[in-house]
Design a protein around this motif. Structure first.
Motif, short mmCIF file in Angstrom:
data_model
loop_
_atom_site.label_atom_id
_atom_site.label_comp_id
_atom_site.label_asym_id
_atom_site.label_seq_id
_atom_site.Cartn_x
_atom_site.Cartn_y
_atom_site.Cartn_z
N ALA A 240 0.84 -1.20 0.00
CA ALA A 240 0.00 0.00 0.00
C ALA A 240 0.87 1.24 0.00
CB ALA A 240 -0.92 -0.01 1.22
N GLY A 241 0.54 2.19 -0.87
CA GLY A 241 1.31 3.43 -0.97
C GLY A 241 2.39 3.43 -2.02
N ASP A 242 2.67 2.27 -2.63
CA ASP A 242 3.69 2.21 -3.67
C ASP A 242 3.25 3.00 -4.91
OD1 ASP A 242 5.47 0.65 -2.29
OD2 ASP A 242 4.90 -1.25 -3.25
N ALA A 243 4.25 3.59 -5.58
CA ALA A 243 4.03 4.22 -6.88
C ALA A 243 4.40 3.21 -7.95
CB ALA A 243 4.87 5.48 -7.02
N ILE A 244 3.52 3.04 -8.94
CA ILE A 244 3.69 1.97 -9.93
C ILE A 244 3.48 2.52 -11.33
CG2 ILE A 244 2.67 -0.19 -10.77
CD1 ILE A 244 1.98 -0.83 -7.86
N ALA A 245 4.32 2.07 -12.26
CA ALA A 245 4.13 2.38 -13.67
C ALA A 245 3.96 1.07 -14.43
CB ALA A 245 5.32 3.15 -14.23
N VAL A 246 3.00 1.05 -15.36
CA VAL A 246 2.78 -0.12 -16.22
C VAL A 246 2.99 0.32 -17.66
CG1 VAL A 246 1.18 -1.91 -16.94
CG2 VAL A 246 1.15 -1.09 -14.57
N ILE A 247 3.95 -0.29 -18.32
CA ILE A 247 4.28 0.06 -19.70
C ILE A 247 3.72 -1.01 -20.64
CG2 ILE A 247 6.15 0.53 -21.33
CD1 ILE A 247 7.84 1.48 -19.00
N GLY A 248 2.69 -0.61 -21.40
CA GLY A 248 2.00 -1.55 -22.29
C GLY A 248 0.65 -1.91 -21.70
N ILE A 249 -0.42 -1.27 -22.20
CA ILE A 249 -1.73 -1.43 -21.59
C ILE A 249 -2.63 -2.29 -22.49
CG2 ILE A 249 -3.64 -0.22 -20.45
CD1 ILE A 249 -0.91 0.32 -19.26
N GLY A 250 -2.21 -3.53 -22.67
CA GLY A 250 -3.06 -4.50 -23.35
C GLY A 250 -3.89 -5.26 -22.33
N GLY A 251 -4.24 -6.51 -22.64
CA GLY A 251 -5.06 -7.29 -21.73
C GLY A 251 -4.40 -7.52 -20.39
N ILE A 252 -3.11 -7.87 -20.39
CA ILE A 252 -2.40 -8.13 -19.14
C ILE A 252 -2.01 -6.82 -18.45
CG2 ILE A 252 -0.29 -9.10 -18.16
CD1 ILE A 252 -0.48 -11.30 -20.29
N GLY A 253 -1.51 -5.86 -19.21
CA GLY A 253 -1.13 -4.57 -18.63
C GLY A 253 -2.30 -3.88 -17.96
N SER A 254 -3.47 -3.92 -18.60
CA SER A 254 -4.65 -3.28 -18.01
C SER A 254 -5.09 -4.02 -16.76
CB SER A 254 -5.78 -3.21 -19.04
OG SER A 254 -6.16 -4.49 -19.49
N SER A 255 -4.88 -5.34 -16.71
CA SER A 255 -5.18 -6.09 -15.49
C SER A 255 -4.24 -5.69 -14.37
CB SER A 255 -5.09 -7.59 -15.75
OG SER A 255 -6.11 -8.02 -16.63
N CYS A 256 -2.98 -5.39 -14.71
CA CYS A 256 -2.03 -4.92 -13.70
C CYS A 256 -2.52 -3.65 -13.02
CB CYS A 256 -0.66 -4.67 -14.34
SG CYS A 256 0.27 -6.16 -14.75
N LEU A 257 -3.17 -2.77 -13.79
CA LEU A 257 -3.69 -1.52 -13.22
C LEU A 257 -4.73 -1.82 -12.14
CD1 LEU A 257 -4.22 0.57 -16.50
CD2 LEU A 257 -2.24 0.60 -14.98
N GLN A 258 -5.63 -2.74 -12.44
CA GLN A 258 -6.67 -3.07 -11.46
C GLN A 258 -6.09 -3.75 -10.23
OE1 GLN A 258 -10.71 -3.96 -12.19
NE2 GLN A 258 -10.34 -4.46 -14.35
N ILE A 259 -5.13 -4.65 -10.43
CA ILE A 259 -4.50 -5.33 -9.29
C ILE A 259 -3.74 -4.33 -8.43
CG2 ILE A 259 -2.83 -7.07 -8.60
CD1 ILE A 259 -5.36 -8.30 -9.70
N ALA A 260 -3.02 -3.40 -9.08
CA ALA A 260 -2.29 -2.37 -8.32
C ALA A 260 -3.25 -1.54 -7.49
CB ALA A 260 -1.51 -1.49 -9.29
N ARG A 261 -4.38 -1.18 -8.07
CA ARG A 261 -5.39 -0.43 -7.32
C ARG A 261 -5.92 -1.24 -6.14
NH1 ARG A 261 -10.63 1.33 -10.63
NH2 ARG A 261 -10.84 -0.94 -10.70
N ALA A 262 -6.16 -2.53 -6.36
CA ALA A 262 -6.66 -3.39 -5.29
C ALA A 262 -5.66 -3.52 -4.15
CB ALA A 262 -6.99 -4.78 -5.86
N PHE A 263 -4.37 -3.47 -4.48
CA PHE A 263 -3.33 -3.59 -3.46
C PHE A 263 -3.02 -2.25 -2.77
CE2 PHE A 263 -1.08 -7.62 -5.26
CZ PHE A 263 -2.19 -8.37 -4.92
N GLY A 264 -3.66 -1.17 -3.20
CA GLY A 264 -3.51 0.11 -2.52
C GLY A 264 -2.38 0.99 -3.01
N ALA A 265 -1.97 0.82 -4.28
CA ALA A 265 -0.92 1.69 -4.83
C ALA A 265 -1.39 3.14 -4.83
CB ALA A 265 -0.58 1.24 -6.26
N SER A 266 -0.47 4.05 -4.54
CA SER A 266 -0.85 5.47 -4.43
C SER A 266 -0.89 6.15 -5.78
CB SER A 266 0.14 6.19 -3.51
OG SER A 266 1.46 6.10 -4.04
N GLU A 267 0.12 5.93 -6.60
CA GLU A 267 0.18 6.48 -7.95
C GLU A 267 0.30 5.33 -8.93
OE1 GLU A 267 2.42 10.74 -7.59
OE2 GLU A 267 3.57 8.95 -7.04
N ILE A 268 -0.57 5.32 -9.93
CA ILE A 268 -0.58 4.25 -10.93
C ILE A 268 -0.48 4.92 -12.30
CG2 ILE A 268 -1.83 2.28 -11.87
CD1 ILE A 268 -3.31 2.11 -9.18
#
Length: 422
Positions: A240-268
């Motif tokens: 929780a609170g981690d800043a995360i960048a995802v490079i490549g927003i396809g099917g898997i990359g877009s899923s990473c965004l939702q998982i990061a949000r679920a884990f409490g990332a501060s900046e995505i």
């Protein structure tokens, strides 16, 4: 004594005959022999004796729909009536010849379906857990459950999966379950060969799908969400609170965004070259977006993070350029997680001195752990923490599978497409 001697000789002849038959089958699969196998004797009540499946024949050639004998499960395996199968870039890597794989093969590797049968001698606990008629979802990494990695809980490194399925296109006895109806010839399996009306899946790769979740949207739990979860949970260990960048927003990359949000990332931070994907990323949890065609990715990420860089950067494309961007985007002590598959032989560059002095961690991640993680992903979807509906951008029919892959290859699919096979 004479009776015992004759019995022993009879046993030896029977054993040698059985070994010869097994050897013949293996030669058939390796391409040494063209001998076919008679699998037409497998019949189930109220189930057709044959099915259709999507076949990849060779790189750059169109997919085709062929008829197969009904696949027969063996011990520890389950026959599934496939309801839906996701359309994934990993299949494209095989179709485009970027990654070597046995062919012809049935592609598709993230599925939902209904249990139809169990292999002979399957453990009674498996039959009770997945009775005939139960709804299931299947993971693309199908753990054997017995190798050194599986015993330690590292099912994403399962020796049998990589030695047999990924290396040879078979299940773990070295044999496929797919045989053409026209001539009985074998066809290989990419994971379970999910773009088919029926498929055989090792029970260790399955989880129960509750009635509250739809078959179609839930198919992506087995790869897109599964891969993202493995990267964020096991490789990145997002806090929780981690800043995360995802490079490549396809099917898997877009899923990473939702998982990061679920884990409490501060900046995505979502990075891509298509504005429609970046716009969609905002619905999935992205707090910032970067179009890599218009801005310098590394400079912009550092600007967003006050000059520091992110705690975790995820590469979901498999390109040398984005590999470098990922390593350069993390802060001192940060983690660069690589989940994008690249063509065989592709090499990424890294600043070695910075890697050493600033404790940059570069971690590869292929997927999650089916028995541990797949039930958790089902719960995330069931509670709405992970939105399956937002992740799906297209649904298509079985006969439209080849066109869906063409559109994916040409960047025309924003999120994830799913083939409905019901």
């Amino acid at each position: 004594m004479a009776f015992l001697f004759r019995s022993w000789r009879s046993f030896q002849r029977l054993y040698n005959l059985r070994s010869s038959l097994r050897s013949s089958t293996r030669r058939n699969l390796s391409g040494v022999s063209s001998k076919t196998e008679d699998v037409s004797g497998y019949h189930l009540r109220d189930v057709p004796s044959f099915m259709r499946a999507v076949v990849f024949w060779e790189p750059k050639k169109p997919l085709s729909i062929e008829e197969f004998h009904l696949p027969r499960p063996k011990a520890g395996e389950v026959l599934i009536k496939t309801k839906a199968c996701g359309v994934c870039h990993s299949d494209l890597h095989v179709m485009n010849g970027d990654l070597p794989f046995a062919s012809p093969c049935v592609v598709g590797h993230e599925i939902t379906g209904e249990v139809v049968d169990h292999g002979a001698h399957t453990d009674v606990a498996v039959v009770k857990r997945f009775p005939v008629g139960s709804r299931v979802v299947g993971a693309f990494i199908m753990p054997c459950g017995n190798c050194g990695f599986c015993v330690k809980g590292q099912e994403d490194l399962c020796e049998a999966f990589f030695a047999y399925n990924r290396a040879k296109g078979t299940l773990y006895d070295g044999e496929t379950r797919l045989f053409l109806r026209s001539n009985g010839k074998p066809v290989y399996m990419y994971s379970m060969g999910g773009l088919a009306e029926y498929c055989v899946v090792p029970a260790n790769a399955l989880a129960t799908l509750p009635n509250s979740l739809p078959y179609t949207e839930s198919a992506i739990l087995g790869c897109a969400v599964f891969t993202a979860y493995g990267a964020m949970k096991h490789a990145a260990d997002v806090r929780a609170g981690d800043a995360i960048a995802v490079i490549g927003i396809g099917g898997i990359g877009s899923s990473c965004l939702q998982i990061a949000r679920a884990f409490g990332a501060s900046e995505i931070i979502a990075v891509d070259v298509q504005d429609d994907k970046l716009e969609n990323a905002k619905k999935l949890g992205a707090t910032h977006t970067i179009n890599a065609m218009k801005e310098d990715v590394v400079d912009k990420i550092k600007e967003i993070t006050g000059g520091m860089g992110v705690d975790i950067a995820v590469e979901a494309l498999g390109k040398p350029k984005t590999f470098l961007q990922t390593t350069q985007s993390v802060k001192d002590g940060g983690k660069a997680v690589m989940i994008g598959l690249a063509p065989s032989g592709a090499v990424g560059e890294v600043d070695i001195t910075r890697l050493v002095r600033r404790q940059i961690k570069i971690i590869g991640s292929y997927g999650a752990r089916a028995r541990q993680d797949l039930p958790k992903l089902v719960k995330l979807a069931e509670t709405g923490i992970f939105s399956l509906e937002d992740a799906i951008s297209r649904k298509c029919k079985f006969d439209e599978a080849a066109a869906a892959y063409d559109d994916l290859n040409n960047g025309k699919i924003v999120g994830r497409a799913v083939v409905e096979i019901m």
